[in-house]
Each structure stands twice: as structure tokens, then as C-alpha cells.
Design a protein around this motif. Structure first.
Motif, PDB file in Angstrom:
ATOM      1  N   GLU A 116     -12.358  95.583  80.087  1.00  0.00           N
ATOM      2  CA  GLU A 116     -12.361  94.357  80.876  1.00  0.00           C
ATOM      3  C   GLU A 116     -11.687  93.203  80.150  1.00  0.00           C
ATOM      4  N   ASN A 117     -11.518  93.343  78.837  1.00  0.00           N
ATOM      5  CA  ASN A 117     -10.868  92.307  78.024  1.00  0.00           C
ATOM      6  C   ASN A 117      -9.755  92.948  77.189  1.00  0.00           C
ATOM      7  N   PRO A 118      -8.691  93.414  77.838  1.00  0.00           N
ATOM      8  CA  PRO A 118      -7.646  94.164  77.131  1.00  0.00           C
ATOM      9  C   PRO A 118      -6.891  93.348  76.093  1.00  0.00           C
ATOM     10  N   ASP A 119      -6.951  92.024  76.186  1.00  0.00           N
ATOM     11  CA  ASP A 119      -6.220  91.196  75.225  1.00  0.00           C
ATOM     12  C   ASP A 119      -6.885  91.190  73.853  1.00  0.00           C
ATOM     13  N   VAL A 120      -8.166  91.554  73.787  1.00  0.00           N
ATOM     14  CA  VAL A 120      -8.892  91.569  72.507  1.00  0.00           C
ATOM     15  C   VAL A 120      -8.737  92.960  71.896  1.00  0.00           C
ATOM     16  N   GLN A 121      -7.910  93.061  70.855  1.00  0.00           N
ATOM     17  CA  GLN A 121      -7.630  94.350  70.252  1.00  0.00           C
ATOM     18  C   GLN A 121      -8.644  94.727  69.178  1.00  0.00           C
ATOM     19  N   GLY A 122      -9.085  93.755  68.400  1.00  0.00           N
ATOM     20  CA  GLY A 122     -10.010  94.048  67.303  1.00  0.00           C
ATOM     21  C   GLY A 122     -11.461  93.981  67.741  1.00  0.00           C
ATOM     22  N   HIS A 123     -12.355  93.795  66.768  1.00  0.00           N
ATOM     23  CA  HIS A 123     -13.786  93.745  67.058  1.00  0.00           C
ATOM     24  C   HIS A 123     -14.368  92.363  66.755  1.00  0.00           C
ATOM     25  N   ASP A 124     -13.483  91.367  66.724  1.00  0.00           N
ATOM     26  CA  ASP A 124     -13.945  89.994  66.497  1.00  0.00           C
ATOM     27  C   ASP A 124     -14.304  89.375  67.848  1.00  0.00           C
ATOM     28  N   HIS A 125     -15.471  89.759  68.362  1.00  0.00           N
ATOM     29  CA  HIS A 125     -15.892  89.281  69.675  1.00  0.00           C
ATOM     30  C   HIS A 125     -17.409  89.140  69.680  1.00  0.00           C
ATOM     31  N   PRO A 126     -17.968  88.492  70.689  1.00  0.00           N
ATOM     32  CA  PRO A 126     -19.427  88.315  70.745  1.00  0.00           C
ATOM     33  C   PRO A 126     -20.145  89.663  70.759  1.00  0.00           C
ATOM     34  N   GLU A 127     -21.395  89.638  70.351  1.00  0.00           N
ATOM     35  CA  GLU A 127     -22.201  90.862  70.375  1.00  0.00           C
ATOM     36  C   GLU A 127     -22.337  91.366  71.811  1.00  0.00           C
ATOM     37  N   ILE A 128     -22.180  92.659  71.992  1.00  0.00           N
ATOM     38  CA  ILE A 128     -22.229  93.262  73.319  1.00  0.00           C
ATOM     39  C   ILE A 128     -23.561  93.986  73.483  1.00  0.00           C
ATOM     40  N   THR A 129     -24.335  93.568  74.465  1.00  0.00           N
ATOM     41  CA  THR A 129     -25.650  94.167  74.698  1.00  0.00           C
ATOM     42  C   THR A 129     -25.583  95.131  75.879  1.00  0.00           C
ATOM     43  N   PRO A 130     -25.951  96.386  75.679  1.00  0.00           N
ATOM     44  CA  PRO A 130     -25.920  97.355  76.778  1.00  0.00           C
ATOM     45  C   PRO A 130     -26.858  96.950  77.910  1.00  0.00           C
ATOM     46  N   THR A 131     -26.452  97.227  79.128  1.00  0.00           N
ATOM     47  CA  THR A 131     -27.278  96.944  80.300  1.00  0.00           C
ATOM     48  C   THR A 131     -28.101  98.179  80.650  1.00  0.00           C
ATOM     49  N   ASP A 132     -28.987  98.039  81.644  1.00  0.00           N
ATOM     50  CA  ASP A 132     -29.769  99.185  82.111  1.00  0.00           C
ATOM     51  C   ASP A 132     -28.861 100.291  82.619  1.00  0.00           C
ATOM     52  N   GLU A 133     -27.749  99.887  83.247  1.00  0.00           N
ATOM     53  CA  GLU A 133     -26.800 100.873  83.759  1.00  0.00           C
ATOM     54  C   GLU A 133     -26.156 101.650  82.610  1.00  0.00           C
ATOM     55  N   HIS A 134     -25.822 100.946  81.530  1.00  0.00           N
ATOM     56  CA  HIS A 134     -25.254 101.613  80.358  1.00  0.00           C
ATOM     57  C   HIS A 134     -26.262 102.595  79.764  1.00  0.00           C
ATOM     58  N   ASN A 135     -27.528 102.173  79.681  1.00  0.00           N
ATOM     59  CA  ASN A 135     -28.564 103.040  79.112  1.00  0.00           C
ATOM     60  C   ASN A 135     -28.793 104.279  79.977  1.00  0.00           C
ATOM     61  N   LYS A 136     -28.744 104.094  81.295  1.00  0.00           N
ATOM     62  CA  LYS A 136     -28.935 105.218  82.199  1.00  0.00           C
ATOM     63  C   LYS A 136     -27.801 106.233  82.049  1.00  0.00           C
TER      64      LYS A 136
END
Length: 442
Positions: A324-344
Motif C-alpha cells: 500500500e506504500n510502494p514508495d517506502v523501500q526500507g524499513h524506516d516507517h511507523p510500527e505496523i500492528t497486525p489487525t484481527d484479519e491479519h491474525n485470522k
């Protein structure tokens, strides 16, 4: 060596391992005695160095080795006796931080065990295999597309304006600040308008030009242009349009067939039909594999290691965020928290992954050297001119080897399950198959 259970909840296990001071000392003495015949030291003959001197010289080094070997041995013995298979790297910590030589060694061992996967009767799985027969119209369409790729360009009627897709033959001279630059000049250059082979904005300004006309093209070199002296600069190209040609698809005949390695037009049509049939079969397999995974997900249930679910959910969330954010190539980005959908979704992937791994192990399904070699050969095509370096990289990189091996193993296990499932064939149209494939993404 004492091993005491401290945790037994679900798949979580915890143990305390105690290595007594005497056991450790005996291990150190045994290692020194084993090494003594090979040790040379100034003032002593080989193998005649006193034990006390050996201990003073090498004792600390041997002590660390003996401690590590003893703990590793206790862990391996525990896993052999218990039958536990850790879901990840066990957490091993020394608990008596104030330890000194002469004390017992106390270590905590914590892990999640892989679950016992229940036996599954795959004959209960019902699958539908979609089949598509290439129609004559599909073969003709593919043949026409091939003819377009082998197209020629023929002169347009005198006075005709160049259109997008036409080929213009031009002489051009490029200047920056009214000074010609290296590489900015050519004669009788055949340029296909719309091919985007020139600087952005160049080709569009030649649309509508006629043979014999002079056209001035104004463009700006991109900021990231390869030649630093031209990057970001405004340029003027003086162009002389010498010919305007329109594309003409190649004739559908035996000569066209020979260009694509076939003996005749009929032979080429046959090859196209076989290729389409293989493409349809591949797409149908994708659909059936998804149906199989859905069926297995509903049929088989067992407890899952939380650590594997967490790791998988984090990976899914991270991957989707980057999509969803193709311009960000590295890992210098906000912490990403999995959603219930991701966990399922993570639970589904972990469950199915453990099931397929268990089936493969029980059925002794393996990836052969020939299959691995074929997979490497397919990958190496992405690195023209770097084949040797790629082969060496694969040979030295176990993780990359596993990435190539995993999908082959999964496909072979899927084939085994499909063979034992109840499968029926259903003939559908190309459009119906395409719709089924599109629904996979949804």
C-alpha cells in the motif's frame, strides 16, 4: 544432570536444567585429558605437560566449551525422550547470574512445541477440476498477436501525418544551451512513436509530423538521467522527418511460423493450442488448490503455537503495508500492528503449513536434486550475465535454497492429497476460468 518441568500449558513448555559442579569439573578434566597427548609447551615434551599446568593455561576455555556441550546435550536428550519439536528457537538462559567456578550451573529452557497433527482422511475432500479446451478463436487471436510482434513498417501515403504507433525515420541534433552534446545526434534513426524509447515528451511532439518536415522538439532531461552533465537540463532537438511508416502485421503463413521455430503455420497453431492448454491447466490448478486449502482449513483443527501465529501475522501486515506504500523501500516507517484479519489469515497459513509439512514427512515426500536444479535454472534467467555469481550465491545461501525448495515441496504434497481426494472434472469457458482466477485475489 537434573531436568525439572516448570511449565506445561497448552503447547508451552518450561524446564530447569541443573548441571552440578562435579559433573562440570569431570567434563573439564575429561576434555583436558583427551587433548593432553597433542599439546606441546615450552620446557615439556609433547603430551607430557602436567595436568595442573594444562588446567591453568586452558581451563577457562575448556570450561566454557564443557558447559555449552553439557547444556546442548541435555537439551537434545530431552527432545529425544519427550518427542517435542520446538516451533521456534528455544529460549535458553542461565538463571544464576552470580555463578562462579565451583557452583552448580542452572539454566532455564522455554519453548512452544509443535502440535500433534491429527491424521486426516483426504477421501472426504471433494474437489472440482476446471477444464478449458482452447477454441479456434483463441488460437487465432494468439496467432494475430504473434503476427503483430513480427510486424513490418511500410511507407504511408505521401503527405500523411504520423500517428501513435507509426515509425518515423529522422535525422536529429540535440543541443543544451545552444551547444550540441555527445550522443545527441543521429541520421536515419527509426523511431516508433509511443515506444517510450526516447526522453519523456520527445515522441509525442512528432505525432502529426509529415515526411519532409522539420520539427523542433523541446524536452527536459530527467533529474535522474544517467549523464550527469545533462540531468535536469532543458534540451532542444532539431529533427528532420524523412519518412513516415505505418505498422503492418506479418502475413499469417509458413514464413511467419518459421520465425517462431515452427515447421509450418499448422504446426505453429498446434503449438499455440498446446501452450494455451497448459496456461489454462495452470490457472485451473490455482483455483483447485485454493478450494483444497479451504476444504482442509474447515476439515482439520488443532492447537497452534502462538509464536508462529504472531510471526506470520507480523509478516503479513508488514508485506501488505509495503504494497500500500510502494514508495517506502526500507524499513524506516511507523510500527505496523497486525489487525484481527491479519491474525485470522496467519492462523490459516500456520495450520495449513503444519498440516502439509506433516503429510510430507509421513509420506516421505522429498524435493529431488533434479527439481532443485530446475528451480535454480528458472531463477537464473532473471540475472543475465550474472549466472555464475547467482549459482555461487545459491550454493552458499541455505535460506535461499529453502525458499526455492518450499513451493516445490508444497506442490508435491498438494498433488498427493489431490490424488486421494474425490475429484470431478467440469468443462468451463475461458471467461469462466478467468473469473474464477480473479476471485482468488478477492
Amino acid at each position: 544432570m537434573q531436568v525439572t518441568e516448570t511449565l506445561n500449558e497448552g503447547l508451552k513448555r518450561g524446564y530447569t536444567i541443573v548441571l552440578t559442579a562435579k559433573e562440570l569439573a569431570d567434563k573439564v578434566d575429561a576434555k583436558l585429558e583427551e587433548a593432553a597427548p597433542t599439546i606441546e609447551m615450552k620446557g615439556f615434551r609433547k603430551g607430557k605437560v602436567p595436568k595442573a599446568l594444562l588446567k591453568k593455561q586452558f581451563g577457562q576455555q575448556v570450561l566454557g566449551e564443557a558447559m555449552q556441550e553439557s547444556i546442548d546435550g541435555a537439551m537434545n536428550e530431552h527432545f529425544e525422550k519427550s518427542g517435542d519439536r520446538p516451533a521456534g528457537q528455544p529460549d535458553v538462559k542461565m538463571t544464576n547470574d552470580d555463578w562462579k567456578e565451583g557452583d552448580d550451573v542452572e539454566v532455564s529452557l522455554n519453548y512452544e512445541r509443535l502440535p500433534d497433527v491429527p491424521e486426516t482422511d483426504f477421501s472426504k475432500v471433494k474437489l472440482e477440476k476446471l477444464t478449458v479446451k482452447p477454441a479456434d478463436a483463441d488460437i487465432d487471436e494468439a496467432l494475430a498477436n504473434l503476427a503483430e510482434t513480427a510486424q513490418n513498417f511500410e511507407p504511408r501515403k505521401k503527405g500523411s501525418k504520423a500517428k501513435d504507433g507509426d515509425q518515423v525515420v529522422i535525422d536529429f541534433l540535440g543541443k543544451v544551451d545552444d551547444v550540441a552534446f555527445d550522443g545527441g545526434q543521429a541520421d536515419d534513426y527509426p523511431l516508433v512513436l509511443g515506444s517510450n524509447s526516447f526522453i519523456p515528451g520527445f515522441e509525442e511532439q512528432l505525432v502529426g509530423a509529415k515526411a519532409g518536415e522539420d520539427v523542433v522538439v523541446n524536452v527536459d532531461f530527467p533529474e535522474n538521467y544517467g549523464a550527469e552533465n545533462l540531468a535536469g537540463k532543458a534540451a532542444v532537438f532539431e529533427c528532420k522527418v524523412k519518412e513516415v511508416k505505418e505498422p503492418k502485421a506479418a502475413a499469417l503463413d509458413d514464413e511467419l511460423a518459421k520465425k517462431f521455430g515452427a515447421e509450418s503455420l499448422d504446426d505453429l497453431k498446434k503449438q499455440i493450442g498446446e501452450r494455451l492448454e497448459a496456461e489454462y491447466a495452470g490457472a485451473a490448478r490455482m483455483v483447485m488448490k485454493r478450494d483444497l486449502m479451504d476444504a482442509l482449513d474447515s476439515l482439520v483443527t488443532f492447537e497452534l503455537p502462538e509464536s508462529l501465529i504472531t510471526a506470520e501475522a507480523n509478516q503479513i501486515a508488514h508485506q501488505l503495508w509495503h504494497e500500500e506504500n510502494p514508495d517506502v523501500q526500507g524499513h524506516d516507517h511507523p510500527e505496523i500492528t497486525p489487525t484481527d484479519e491479519h491474525n485470522k489469515l496467519a492462523e490459516r497459513r500456520v495450520r495449513l503449513g503444519l498440516l502439509l509439512a506433516e503429510v510430507g514427512q509421513i509420506q516421505k515426500i522429498e524435493v529431488t536434486d533434479a527439481e532443485m536444479q530446475q528451480a535454480v535454472m528458472q531463477q537464473v534467467q532473471n540475472y543475465p550475465g550474472q549466472e555464475r555469481e547467482f549459482f555461487e550465491f545459491i550454493q552458499k545461501n541455505q535460506q535461499m535454497q529453502q525458499q526455492l525448495r518450499a513451493p516445490i515441496f508444497e506442490d508435491k504434497v498438494v498433488d498427493y492429497i489431490v490424488e486421494n481426494a474425490k475429484t470431478t472434472e467440469k468443462e468451463v469457458t475461458k471467461e469462466e476460468l478467468q473469473k474464477a482466477v480473479e476471485e482468488l485475489d478477492a
